[in-house]
Scaffold this motif. Structure first.
Motif, PDB file in Angstrom:
ATOM      1  N   ASP A  26      41.452  25.948  42.866  1.00 16.89           N
ATOM      2  CA  ASP A  26      42.399  25.159  43.653  1.00 16.89           C
ATOM      3  C   ASP A  26      41.919  24.992  45.093  1.00 16.89           C
ATOM      4  N   VAL A  79      45.788  29.083  31.250  1.00 18.13           N
ATOM      5  CA  VAL A  79      45.407  30.323  31.929  1.00 18.13           C
ATOM      6  C   VAL A  79      45.453  31.460  30.922  1.00 18.13           C
ATOM      7  N   CYS A  92      53.815  36.150  38.002  1.00 19.06           N
ATOM      8  CA  CYS A  92      53.962  34.711  38.168  1.00 19.06           C
ATOM      9  C   CYS A  92      54.721  34.147  36.974  1.00 19.06           C
ATOM     10  N   LYS A 141      47.818  34.910  41.119  1.00 16.94           N
ATOM     11  CA  LYS A 141      48.990  35.224  41.926  1.00 16.94           C
ATOM     12  C   LYS A 141      49.521  36.618  41.614  1.00 16.94           C
ATOM     13  N   CYS A 190      46.102  37.560  35.808  1.00 14.80           N
ATOM     14  CA  CYS A 190      46.344  36.193  35.359  1.00 14.80           C
ATOM     15  C   CYS A 190      45.295  35.312  36.011  1.00 14.80           C
ATOM     16  N   THR A 191      44.867  34.284  35.298  1.00  8.57           N
ATOM     17  CA  THR A 191      43.819  33.421  35.834  1.00  8.57           C
ATOM     18  C   THR A 191      44.240  32.758  37.142  1.00  8.57           C
ATOM     19  N   CYS A 192      45.514  32.486  37.300  1.00  6.96           N
ATOM     20  CA  CYS A 192      45.973  31.861  38.556  1.00  6.96           C
ATOM     21  C   CYS A 192      45.857  32.808  39.737  1.00  6.96           C
ATOM     22  N   TYR A 239      45.650  30.285  45.403  1.00  4.41           N
ATOM     23  CA  TYR A 239      45.419  31.657  44.954  1.00  4.41           C
ATOM     24  C   TYR A 239      44.071  31.818  44.261  1.00  4.41           C
ATOM     25  N   CYS A 240      43.514  30.764  43.712  1.00  2.00           N
ATOM     26  CA  CYS A 240      42.230  30.848  43.025  1.00  2.00           C
ATOM     27  C   CYS A 240      41.244  29.886  43.681  1.00  2.00           C
ATOM     28  N   HIS A 269      53.645  32.341  34.617  1.00  2.00           N
ATOM     29  CA  HIS A 269      52.891  32.482  33.371  1.00  2.00           C
ATOM     30  C   HIS A 269      53.212  33.810  32.696  1.00  2.00           C
ATOM     31  N   CYS A 324      42.758  32.794  48.391  1.00  2.00           N
ATOM     32  CA  CYS A 324      41.840  32.968  47.255  1.00  2.00           C
ATOM     33  C   CYS A 324      40.744  33.988  47.554  1.00  2.00           C
TER      34      CYS A 324
END
Length: 783
Positions: free
Chosen positions: A498, A624, A645, A637, A633-635, A494-495, A647, A528
């Motif tokens: 990764d 995150v 997500c 998603k 969110c930093t991830c 997603y980012c 988080h 991403c």
């Protein structure tokens, strides 16, 4: 008592569409929380019976644990006219491909399984239809009508006779004369003088049915319309059977004047001139209607069982073609009805969009003034309003081949509703959206025509490619489970952090594989790089494939019949889906709630550190940042899907707030109901259509070499010829001469050289040495 009997009782009592449920039974005399035991097979049932004992005479309560909602939705999605298996992918293959293990693919897996179930049920129902059709109903014979003596008396009363020798019933009495109708048992029919027929054709039809049922090779030897319509029927040479019919002026009908109904010949099971292809088509027309692709072998068996006669396969093919002509008419007549059909649709759906494109006959190199069918576009206003009102701006585009002898393709644009299910929009690409498609997302199978259309018409729309097709092409050269895993790791990231990590892992394994991956334009299929406006992380085209399976049976029919099947399916689907969700007391749609619950289960791993009232730092493997106001969110998603997500679930748990409040409004029940609040008006049958003089020729028939193929071409490893044996797909052969991989000894460049020939000659021969040779060696070695 067996487990299957109990399961059948449950199916009869409950509204279950499949046996995908858990049966639990109570044990009398125990507390409820301790008395429930699971029944999974006959062993569990036998243990339960042993516990209850032989003298148990009380009521035994059973409890069922099942997800009825998902079962019914899956059944609705597979309720198309629905049955070949060319679009069905087995679950093992799905999971093995690596692209269908995401949460959003659960519906696709369920729909393919539901299609298999519907196909099996259709197969069984078709089989039962044939069996019930071949059985002669017992009560039909009792309803057979006969002419009474009253009809023969011409209104006179049957008075008693003048002497004792006269029949007590009177001089005018005549024996009852049978009438030929659809309820007659022709195996017990007897020809008698005086039997009346309204026309010559009805008499010929009666002779045909009698001859076929009795197995007699009858022929019409006399037929003269000018002499009172005389017709004479005889059997084979040497048989005394003879029927003579002519017009009876006093009665005003055709009457049997001579009847010698006894046969002196034997039953003929292989030759019967009255058994024609048209007769077979008329007799089995209901089966041909239910089974358009009824195999010729099955037709031969049906004729053998019903009439005890043998026919060849070409007679079966002629009967099949005759039945299709009766059901659908000739193709020219069929396509000439398109104008009336479209006019009827416009009358019932004035605000819908229907377009017909034709081309001159010279387009196909033919001479003529009548145009030829080329394209047709259908988009109902009720579906379009529902899509714009409650669905995301995301369309899955795909095409499927039609399975008639005329060929062609059906293109479809499929959206996703608030419950993440398919929402068929139109049977073509929509072109009436402003701003060049800004804010819209299209998912396709890398078809060049679609890519060019998107570039020219929707230049501002996001275009995503089907990741599974990209993997299938990439996998042909770069094999191995390690490369497969890192491929999908990069695709599902997603980012970008990764994604870059996965690319580095791929470079360590194979530089060529990484180069080939990057050449596929990852911005079109890696999560991403996807835009967040559509609130969807879809990188597969499952909705379009599900629709192709949804109409799999309709694709085997001709144009108007196929369009009508699709219209009726979507019309009823809108009502069923609205009814199903209207009875649910939920805020978020059920499928989205399941995804959200899975995220909740992982929230325990996180530690929440507040930075302000709306911004938080969440400690996990990697820290995150969660912003509840911007909903980010930093991830990434939550940004991409609109579903919180784990988080975010941890943050809402820290704040003691329901996480459902942070789900995007696209996934709410309110949006779902907006999608299905409109409807498609019904359409009357053909006899009520307006008369439109619009002659139209069908497209030319495309006949390829060999027998037409109906099933999808499969890869060698997909459908092995020897089930239960592992295929050699993906294995590299090793040359026995040079020991290098990638070729065998037949294509080896070292083959034929001296060194290799010498080494091959010195190689020990295969097999066990002969006994005589061992004996001679041992004798020579002895002192």
């Amino acid at each position: 008592m067996s487990y299957f009997e109990i399961a059948d009782y449950v199916m009869d009592c409950g509204s279950y569409t499949s046996k995908n449920f858990q049966i639990l039974s109570e044990i009398p005399g125990m507390k409820f929380e301790d008395c429930l035991i699971k029944l999974n097979d006959d062993n569990d049932v036998n243990k339960l019976m042993h516990v209850l004992g032989d003298n148990f005479k009380e009521i035994l309560n059973l409890y069922i644990e099942a997800d009825v909602f998902n079962q019914e939705l899956a059944a609705l999605e597979s309720s198309s006219s629905g049955s070949e298996t060319d679009e069905i992918v087995e679950k093992d293959e799905i999971l093995g491909s690596g692209s269908h293990t995401d949460d959003d693919d659960d519906e696709w897996i369920a729909s393919t399984a539901a299609i298999v179930k519907v196909n099996n049920e259709d197969e069984l129902s078709n089989k039962n239809l044939v069996e019930s059709f071949l059985k002669q109903p017992a009560d039909a014979l009792e309803d057979a009508e006969t002419y009474s003596s009253y009809d023969e008396s011409e209104g006179d009363v049957n008075s008693p006779g003048e002497s004792e020798e006269d029949d007590i019933r009177g001089k005018k009495y005549k024996a009852d004369v049978p009438v030929a109708n659809e309820l007659i048992d022709w195996s017990k029919w007897a020809w008698v003088v005086g039997t009346r027929f309204p026309s010559r054709d009805s008499f010929k039809e009666a002779v045909r049915k009698y001859a076929v049922t009795k197995g007699r090779n009858l022929s019409i030897t006399t037929s003269n319309k000018s002499r009172h319509g005389r017709i004479g029927v005889t059997c084979v040479k040497g048989c005394s059977f003879k029927i003579y019919l002519s017009f009876h002026e006093k009665k005003g009908c055709y009457m049997v004047k001579t009847a010698k109904g006894k046969h002196t010949c034997q039953r003929n099971m292989s030759k019967n001139r009255q058994l024609t292809a048209e007769f077979i088509a008329d007799e089995f027309l209901p089966i041909f209607k239910a089974r358009p692709h009824w195999p010729a072998k099955d037709i031969q068996v049906a004729i053998k069982e019903k009439f005890k006669l043998f026919i060849g396969k070409w007679m079966a093919y002629k009967a099949k073609r005759c039945a299709h002509n009766k059901l659908h008419g000739s193709m020219k007549e069929h396509y000439s009805k398109i104008g009336s059909y479209l006019e009827a649709l416009r009358h019932e759906n004035p605000s819908s969009t229907f377009a017909l494109v034709t081309v001159p006959a010279r387009y196909y190199g033919n001479d003529g003034n009548i145009d030829v069918f080329f394209r047709i576009f259908v988009c109902f206003d009720g579906v379009k309003k529902g899509f714009l009102g409650g669905c995301r701006k995301l369309l899955c585009l795909d095409g499927c081949f039609l399975k008639t002898f005329l060929g062609g393709m059906l293109l479809a644009a499929i959206g996703r509703d608030a419950n993440d299910q398919m929402y068929p929009l139109a049977w073509a690409v929509v072109e009436d959206v402003n701003d060049g498609g800004k804010g819209w997302t299209l998912v396709s199978d890398q078809q060049k025509g679609l890519i060019n259309a998107v570039t020219l018409i929707w230049n501002n729309a996001e275009h995503r490619n089907y990741a599974r097709h990209i993997y299938a092409n990439w996998h042909k050269k770069f094999k191995g489970d390690d490369l497969k895993g890192v491929f999908w790791k990069a695709v599902r990231a997603y980012c970008e952090a990764d994604y870059k990590k996965a690319i580095e892992e791929m470079k360590e394994m194979s530089t060529d594989a990484t180069t080939a991956f990057l050449n596929q334009n990852p911005r079109c299929f890696c999560r991403c790089f996807l835009e967040i406006g559509s609130k969807s992380d879809v990188i597969v085209n499952n909705m379009a494939e599900t629709f192709n399976g949804y109409i799999i049976q309709s694709r085997s029919k001709h144009l108007i019949n196929m369009l009508e099947d699709i219209r009726v399916s979507i019309m009823t689907r809108l009502v069923h889906m609205h009814k199903q969700m209207n009875g649910k007391n939920v805020i978020v749609c059920p499928r989205i709630q399941l995804k959200l619950d899975r995220e909740k289960d992982m929230a325990y791993k996180c530690d929440v550190l507040p930075s302000s009232y709306n911004v938080f730092q969440v400690k996990d493997i990697d820290d995150v940042t969660v912003d509840l106001v911007k909903r980010t969110c930093t991830c990434r998603k939550w940004d991409l899907t609109g579903i919180p997500c784990y988080h975010v679930c941890a943050v809402t748990g820290f704040l003691h707030k329901p996480v459902e409040d942070f789900v995007h409004f696209y996934y709410t029940k309110e949006m779902y109901m907006k999608s299905y609040e409109f409807s498609i008006p019904p359409l009357p049958s053909e006899r009520y259509w307006p008369v439109v003089d619009y002659p139209l020729d069908p497209p030319p028939i495309k006949i390829g070499p060999g027998r037409p193929k109906k099933n999808r071409k499969k890869d060698p490893h997909e459908d092995p010829k020897r089930p239960g044996k592992l295929t050699k797909h993906g294995m590299l052969m090793t040359c026995s001469i040079c020991k290098l991989k990638g070729h065998n000894k037949r294509k080896c460049k070292e083959r034929g050289k001296t060194s290799t020939e010498t080494s091959s000659q010195q190689k020990r021969p295969r097999g066990r040495p002969r006994k005589s040779a061992r004996t001679q060696t041992s004798q020579a070695a002895a002192p």
